[in-house]
Scaffold this motif. Sequence first.
Motif, PDB file in Angstrom:
ATOM      1  N   VAL A   1      37.802   9.834   8.798  1.00 58.10           N
ATOM      2  CA  VAL A   1      38.624  10.893   8.222  1.00 58.10           C
ATOM      3  C   VAL A   1      38.392  12.153   9.037  1.00 58.10           C
ATOM      4  O   VAL A   1      37.260  12.633   9.135  1.00 58.10           O
ATOM      5  N   GLY A   2      39.456  12.672   9.648  1.00 54.53           N
ATOM      6  CA  GLY A   2      39.325  13.855  10.480  1.00 54.53           C
ATOM      7  C   GLY A   2      38.680  15.005   9.717  1.00 54.53           C
ATOM      8  O   GLY A   2      39.127  15.376   8.639  1.00 54.53           O
ATOM      9  N   GLY A   3      37.587  15.558  10.288  1.00 52.89           N
ATOM     10  CA  GLY A   3      36.885  16.655   9.648  1.00 52.89           C
ATOM     11  C   GLY A   3      35.771  16.225   8.719  1.00 52.89           C
ATOM     12  O   GLY A   3      34.959  17.053   8.283  1.00 52.89           O
ATOM     13  N   PHE A   4      35.698  14.914   8.396  1.00 49.38           N
ATOM     14  CA  PHE A   4      34.677  14.425   7.480  1.00 49.38           C
ATOM     15  C   PHE A   4      33.756  13.381   8.104  1.00 49.38           C
ATOM     16  O   PHE A   4      32.665  13.134   7.612  1.00 49.38           O
ATOM     17  N   GLY A   5      34.216  12.733   9.156  1.00 49.79           N
ATOM     18  CA  GLY A   5      33.384  11.718   9.790  1.00 49.79           C
ATOM     19  C   GLY A   5      33.826  10.303   9.452  1.00 49.79           C
ATOM     20  O   GLY A   5      34.956  10.062   9.013  1.00 49.79           O
ATOM     21  N   ARG A   6      32.895   9.383   9.635  1.00 50.30           N
ATOM     22  CA  ARG A   6      33.219   7.962   9.554  1.00 50.30           C
ATOM     23  C   ARG A   6      32.278   7.241   8.604  1.00 50.30           C
ATOM     24  O   ARG A   6      31.105   7.576   8.511  1.00 50.30           O
ATOM     25  N   PHE A   7      32.823   6.255   7.914  1.00 52.30           N
ATOM     26  CA  PHE A   7      31.973   5.406   7.076  1.00 52.30           C
ATOM     27  C   PHE A   7      32.473   3.973   7.130  1.00 52.30           C
ATOM     28  O   PHE A   7      33.629   3.706   7.476  1.00 52.30           O
ATOM     29  N   GLU A   8      31.582   3.052   6.782  1.00 57.86           N
ATOM     30  CA  GLU A   8      31.906   1.623   6.783  1.00 57.86           C
ATOM     31  C   GLU A   8      31.673   1.055   5.398  1.00 57.86           C
ATOM     32  O   GLU A   8      30.699   1.417   4.719  1.00 57.86           O
ATOM     33  N   ILE A   9      32.564   0.192   4.979  1.00 60.06           N
ATOM     34  CA  ILE A   9      32.374  -0.474   3.689  1.00 60.06           C
ATOM     35  C   ILE A   9      31.444  -1.660   3.896  1.00 60.06           C
ATOM     36  O   ILE A   9      31.802  -2.630   4.567  1.00 60.06           O
ATOM     37  N   ILE A  10      30.257  -1.552   3.373  1.00 61.00           N
ATOM     38  CA  ILE A  10      29.237  -2.591   3.563  1.00 61.00           C
ATOM     39  C   ILE A  10      29.428  -3.741   2.583  1.00 61.00           C
ATOM     40  O   ILE A  10      29.297  -4.916   2.940  1.00 61.00           O
ATOM     41  N   GLU A  11      29.751  -3.398   1.363  1.00 60.05           N
ATOM     42  CA  GLU A  11      29.854  -4.451   0.348  1.00 60.05           C
ATOM     43  C   GLU A  11      30.716  -3.972  -0.815  1.00 60.05           C
ATOM     44  O   GLU A  11      30.654  -2.811  -1.220  1.00 60.05           O
ATOM     45  N   THR A  12      31.532  -4.868  -1.327  1.00 62.83           N
ATOM     46  CA  THR A  12      32.248  -4.600  -2.575  1.00 62.83           C
ATOM     47  C   THR A  12      31.746  -5.594  -3.607  1.00 62.83           C
ATOM     48  O   THR A  12      31.631  -6.792  -3.332  1.00 62.83           O
ATOM     49  N   GLY A  13      31.423  -5.075  -4.783  1.00 64.90           N
ATOM     50  CA  GLY A  13      30.837  -5.924  -5.808  1.00 64.90           C
ATOM     51  C   GLY A  13      31.750  -6.106  -7.002  1.00 64.90           C
ATOM     52  O   GLY A  13      32.927  -5.745  -6.986  1.00 64.90           O
ATOM     53  N   GLY A  14      31.178  -6.672  -8.047  1.00 64.87           N
ATOM     54  CA  GLY A  14      31.934  -6.939  -9.263  1.00 64.87           C
ATOM     55  C   GLY A  14      32.192  -5.669 -10.052  1.00 64.87           C
ATOM     56  O   GLY A  14      31.691  -4.594  -9.725  1.00 64.87           O
ATOM     57  N   PRO A  15      32.981  -5.783 -11.102  1.00 66.48           N
ATOM     58  CA  PRO A  15      33.331  -4.610 -11.903  1.00 66.48           C
ATOM     59  C   PRO A  15      32.180  -4.133 -12.787  1.00 66.48           C
ATOM     60  O   PRO A  15      31.305  -4.910 -13.169  1.00 66.48           O
TER      61      PRO A  15
END
Length: 256
Positions: free
Chosen positions: A228-242
């Motif tokens: 995101v321009g101006g905010f940096g970068r991130f990676e989605i490591i894991e998505t879990g259950g609800p």
Amino acid sequence: MSMYDHYRKEELPFVERALEMLKQAERKQTLRLTDFMDPRQLAIMQSLTSQADVKVTASGGYEGAERVRAVIHPPYMAAEEEDYQLTLAEISGDQRFLKLTHKDVLGALLHIGLKREKFGDILLDERGCQVIVAREVFSFIQLQLTQVHRLPVECTEIPWTSLRIPEKRRVEKHVTLPSLRLDAVIGEVHHLSRTKALVPIRAGKVKVNWKVTEDPSHHVGTGDVISVGGFGRFEIIETGGPTKSGRTRMIVGIYA
């Protein structure tokens, strides 16, 4: 369906240039060297090899480099390290009172008139800054780059044995989300309201896996890299259950 339907409108000029390079290498049965590409552009070029009887191999100076140059070559040929025409440059200056950042160095290189396609990864650590550049522009950089963010600097070529690959620093963050929509994820990770999260998306300043994404409803998932321009970068490591309230658990890695 046309081959071009697989790519975004703004990607089509690159697709056409890449396809022409591939077909030219096939026709002439010779090697072709590209400028530096991001992972999305490399993926596009590799996907286009189905249109020509050639191979694409890439190098950014070290294993795991983000930005790379590619050699397009007939299947019976092999690319050598020398074919990538890479130079390792060191940018040195007195950083006792002012520490250079990636943004500082990137801005300084662009300010002297250098195109982003002519240099690769910018590597920063406590000892200084190294940049992997296209060999054909090194002399220009050495002559023109005399200052980075008010700090006088010198640019010198150094041997590859002196390459320092900084460890990628990533801070993990646990969040819960109402959905996996792009705007929801950006809002939660960067503490923005849904309305404010829409601003960089609509402005074309958000990339998912190095591809500009302007659709706030775009669904993301594990392994996706979002900048995101101006905010940096991130990676989605894991998505879990609800959760009990029906929100989705997610672990993201925010790059420092």
